[in-house]
Scaffold this motif. Structure first.
Motif, PDB file in Angstrom:
ATOM      1  N   CYS A   1      -2.309   5.514 -10.361  1.00  0.00           N
ATOM      2  CA  CYS A   1      -2.815   6.397 -11.536  1.00  0.00           C
ATOM      3  C   CYS A   1      -2.904   5.401 -12.601  1.00  0.00           C
ATOM      4  O   CYS A   1      -1.825   4.788 -13.196  1.00  0.00           O
TER       5      CYS A   1
ATOM      6  N   TYR B   1      -1.454   6.601   6.124  1.00  0.00           N
ATOM      7  CA  TYR B   1      -1.167   7.035   4.575  1.00  0.00           C
ATOM      8  C   TYR B   1      -2.383   6.731   3.674  1.00  0.00           C
ATOM      9  O   TYR B   1      -2.442   7.361   2.780  1.00  0.00           O
TER      10      TYR B   1
ATOM     11  N   GLN C   1      -7.429   0.499  -6.837  1.00  0.00           N
ATOM     12  CA  GLN C   1      -7.879   1.734  -6.379  1.00  0.00           C
ATOM     13  C   GLN C   1      -8.914   1.497  -5.304  1.00  0.00           C
ATOM     14  O   GLN C   1      -8.900   1.997  -4.281  1.00  0.00           O
TER      15      GLN C   1
ATOM     16  N   LYS D   1       3.826   3.466  -5.251  1.00  0.00           N
ATOM     17  CA  LYS D   1       3.552   4.378  -6.205  1.00  0.00           C
ATOM     18  C   LYS D   1       3.353   3.609  -7.581  1.00  0.00           C
ATOM     19  O   LYS D   1       4.178   3.190  -7.839  1.00  0.00           O
TER      20      LYS D   1
ATOM     21  N   HIS E   1       0.639  -1.302   0.125  1.00  0.00           N
ATOM     22  CA  HIS E   1      -0.093   0.007   0.107  1.00  0.00           C
ATOM     23  C   HIS E   1       0.870   1.368  -0.129  1.00  0.00           C
ATOM     24  O   HIS E   1       0.243   2.638  -0.201  1.00  0.00           O
ATOM     25  N   LYS E   2       2.045   1.165   0.252  1.00  0.00           N
ATOM     26  CA  LYS E   2       3.110   2.332   0.206  1.00  0.00           C
ATOM     27  C   LYS E   2       3.669   2.461  -1.192  1.00  0.00           C
ATOM     28  O   LYS E   2       4.278   3.534  -1.688  1.00  0.00           O
TER      29      LYS E   2
ATOM     30  N   ASN F   1      -2.009   3.262  -3.971  1.00  0.00           N
ATOM     31  CA  ASN F   1      -1.724   4.700  -4.622  1.00  0.00           C
ATOM     32  C   ASN F   1      -1.540   4.416  -6.070  1.00  0.00           C
ATOM     33  O   ASN F   1      -0.380   4.146  -6.468  1.00  0.00           O
TER      34      ASN F   1
ATOM     35  N   LYS G   1      -7.647   0.857  -1.823  1.00  0.00           N
ATOM     36  CA  LYS G   1      -6.734   2.025  -1.342  1.00  0.00           C
ATOM     37  C   LYS G   1      -5.280   2.191  -1.677  1.00  0.00           C
ATOM     38  O   LYS G   1      -4.739   2.768  -1.104  1.00  0.00           O
TER      39      LYS G   1
ATOM     40  N   CYS H   1       2.632  11.541 -11.524  1.00  0.00           N
ATOM     41  CA  CYS H   1       2.772  10.175 -10.818  1.00  0.00           C
ATOM     42  C   CYS H   1       4.154   9.511 -11.403  1.00  0.00           C
ATOM     43  O   CYS H   1       4.971   8.690 -10.715  1.00  0.00           O
TER      44      CYS H   1
END
Length: 331
Positions: A45, A315, A38, A21, A18-19, A43, A41, A116
């Protein structure tokens, strides 16, 4: 009795948490996985230029996202057709009634993509087809023809080397700038039967060979997830297809997602995903009596669960879920 031929998967060294990108680009598989991430949850794009099918357009979009060069009224990618303005680099979801609206929309999405890609830990790239359409007036490869007349385009099959080289031109600067970045390649299981059954197989084979070359070239940065093989081999039955007989049915999408999660998502993040799914199911629950004390207590317990998760994982953002709970409680 074994009625399928399972695709054997091992835990990948490309791990998603979950950390992480994450940027996803490509065809419907990228969109499906992006939507699942998404909802969990993560991160992410996802397809900032919309769904894109061919590797050459994906490479072009990546270049544009890295440079951040904005579109203007004079950009050659922008044109008008059927009373709407389109960009040949974007899906028709971005098309608008006026040029000004289109430019505002695609530049906003471009800025999000630029932000991103600068910090992405993981790129998930899904190739859909090796066939491209070239605009005859200027030789540009388009991501979408936007239902313009077929005579305005020329269709051709990319070669393995073309795909390898066009992707290398964008992946080399990315991996040199950020040696720790990881790229997960996939080939979309969606069959492009409008190309013809044989041409579709040629296309998918070309994509697979190109990915093999890219993995050899970037062996420390890449992984391959066999979504194509899972659907065509392990789920070899039309019950796993939607009514159009080309797209995977929801049950197949769910199956592939579980395989992807088991392969690439850390055990801790998978556990967290299950907790988030419980919260989402609770918020989707429709009671017989929304004014009852028992339902209010149910909502308060959900709010407590959200607070616990957010305290443990600060976060993560649950702003919409908290607002929904407060709305339900204040009816």
């Amino acid at each position: 009795m074994q009625l399928t031929t399972p695709v054997t998967l091992q835990k990948s060294n490309v791990e998603i948490t979950h950390k992480s990108k994450i940027m996803l680009l490509g065809s419907c598989f990228a969109q499906n996985i992006g939507n699942r991430l998404q909802a969990g949850k993560f991160n992410v794009c996802t397809n900032p230029f919309g769904i894109i099918y061919n590797p050459l357009s994906i490479s072009t979009v990546l270049h544009r996202a890295i440079s951040g060069e904005e579109f203007t009224a004079d950009s050659p990618e922008i044109s008008e057709s059927n009373e709407r303005w389109h960009s040949i680099l974007h899906h028709s979801d971005f098309s608008r009634r006026t040029k000004e609206e289109l430019i505002t929309t695609i530049n906003s999405s471009l800025q999000a993509a630029h932000n991103c890609i600068q910090n992405a830990d993981i790129l998930i790239i899904t190739f859909g087809t090796a066939y491209v359409y070239t605009r005859n007036c200027d030789g540009r490869v388009v991501s979408n023809c936007h239902k313009m007349p077929a005579k305005e385009f020329t269709r051709r099959l990319l070669s393995v080397d073309e795909i390898t080289e066009c992707m290398s031109r964008v992946l080399t600067p990315i991996t040199e700038a950020r040696p720790g970045v990881k790229i997960i390649f996939t080939v979309s299981p969606i069959r492009h039967l409008r190309d013809g059954a044989h041409d579709n197989q040629l296309s998918k084979a070309t994509l697979l060979l190109a990915i093999e070359q890219l993995q050899r070239r970037y062996m420390h940065n890449t992984a391959y997830f066999p979504a194509y093989e899972i659907v065509l081999d392990e789920l070899r039955d039309y019950r796993f297809y939607a009514d159009d007989m080309t797209h995977p049915a929801p049950i197949a999408v769910e199956y592939i997602w579980q395989k992807f999660a088991d392969t690439h998502i850390s055990s801790g993040s998978q556990t967290l995903c299950h907790t988030i799914e419980d919260i989402n199911r609770a918020l989707a629950h429709r009671p017989f009596d929304a004014e009852s004390n028992s339902y209010k207590e149910f909502v308060r317990n959900t709010l407590k669960k959200i607070d616990t998760v957010q305290t443990m994982h600060p976060y993560l953002c649950f702003e919409k879920e908290i607002e929904q709970c407060n709305t339900l409680l204040n009816r």
